[in-house]
Design a protein around this motif. Structure first.
Motif, PDB file in Angstrom:
ATOM      1  N   UNK A 111      30.305  13.828  36.824  1.00 12.62           N
ATOM      2  CA  UNK A 111      29.717  13.911  35.460  1.00 12.62           C
ATOM      3  C   UNK A 111      28.776  15.153  35.260  1.00 12.62           C
ATOM      4  N   UNK A 112      28.140  15.561  36.221  1.00  7.29           N
ATOM      5  CA  UNK A 112      27.415  16.880  35.982  1.00  7.29           C
ATOM      6  C   UNK A 112      28.135  17.945  35.336  1.00  7.29           C
ATOM      7  N   UNK A 113      29.479  18.136  35.892  1.00  8.87           N
ATOM      8  CA  UNK A 113      29.840  19.367  35.130  1.00  8.87           C
ATOM      9  C   UNK A 113      30.249  19.282  33.649  1.00  8.87           C
ATOM     10  N   UNK A 114      30.321  17.925  33.335  1.00 12.42           N
ATOM     11  CA  UNK A 114      30.621  17.640  31.817  1.00 12.42           C
ATOM     12  C   UNK A 114      29.186  17.704  30.998  1.00 12.42           C
ATOM     13  N   UNK A 115      28.362  17.398  31.812  1.00  7.24           N
ATOM     14  CA  UNK A 115      26.645  17.190  31.148  1.00  7.24           C
ATOM     15  C   UNK A 115      26.531  18.767  31.162  1.00  7.24           C
ATOM     16  N   UNK A 116      26.542  19.782  32.028  1.00  9.72           N
ATOM     17  CA  UNK A 116      26.260  20.865  31.844  1.00  9.72           C
ATOM     18  C   UNK A 116      27.369  21.702  30.848  1.00  9.72           C
ATOM     19  N   UNK A 149      29.704  15.677  26.555  1.00 11.28           N
ATOM     20  CA  UNK A 149      28.761  14.447  26.850  1.00 11.28           C
ATOM     21  C   UNK A 149      29.424  13.154  26.794  1.00 11.28           C
ATOM     22  N   UNK A 150      30.439  12.795  25.900  1.00  9.23           N
ATOM     23  CA  UNK A 150      31.062  11.568  26.132  1.00  9.23           C
ATOM     24  C   UNK A 150      31.754  11.665  27.450  1.00  9.23           C
TER      25      UNK A 150
END
Length: 182
Positions: A145-150, A168-169
């Motif tokens: 998830x952190x890749x998508x968060x960044x 973010x979704x």
């Protein structure tokens, strides 16, 4: 150093100033330059060079145990990552990036190296580069998830609303208990 031994301090200053221009992180050149400045009566410059020497020495001491590990095993991910983190902490961006890229040459899907690179580029306000690395992280670790968060964070900063929401979704779908993406 030879000029210092000959007590030709102005020549020593000139040579040492050139040395630190060529290699700004040459610890002993800063130390000797501080000594030479003191000898020619420039205490403020001597003090500044002493501080630079001490900062370089601090980084050297912090990285020393990790560099020793790398002497035995150049592919030790933990040691190399620790060095990258130390460099980043001290603002040595190029050196930190170099260590991270070496990490990725050893293990191409090493997520902490991607995150470190992203954070370094964000700290330098190089958002396009940070975004490109975040996209790469989502490709090599699509379940992280952190890749998508960044990717969402950087896209928001760049004003890419749709890409922000989408990233973010995806981060939320991968880690619904993490508050960051919400």
């Amino acid at each position: 150093v030879a000029y210092m031994q000959l007590k030709d301090y102005p020549q020593a200053v000139s040579a040492l100033e050139n040395a630190v221009k060529l290699q700004p992180r040459h610890k002993s050149a800063h130390y000797n330059l501080a000594q030479a400045y003191a000898k020619i009566g420039k205490p403020n410059r001597a003090e500044a060079e002493t501080r630079t020497f001490e900062e370089l020495h601090q980084v050297d001491e912090e990285t020393k145990p990790h560099r020793r590990k790398l002497e035995g095993d150049p592919e030790d991910l933990r040691a190399r990552y620790a060095i990258a983190q130390i460099y980043a902490k001290h603002g040595w961006i190029e050196e930190a990036l170099e260590q991270c890229e070496l990490l990725l040459s050893i293990q191409p899907d090493f997520a902490p190296a991607y995150v470190a690179i992203i954070q370094l580029y964000i700290s330098q306000k190089q958002l396009q580069d940070a975004r490109a690395w975040a996209q790469q992280l989502t490709q090599v670790q699509p379940s992280l998830s952190s890749g998508y968060y960044y990717l969402g964070l950087i896209s928001a900063e760049l004003g890419f609303v749709d890409a922000t929401v989408e990233a973010y979704q995806k981060a939320i779908s991968l880690d619904p208990k993490s508050p960051s993406a919400y």
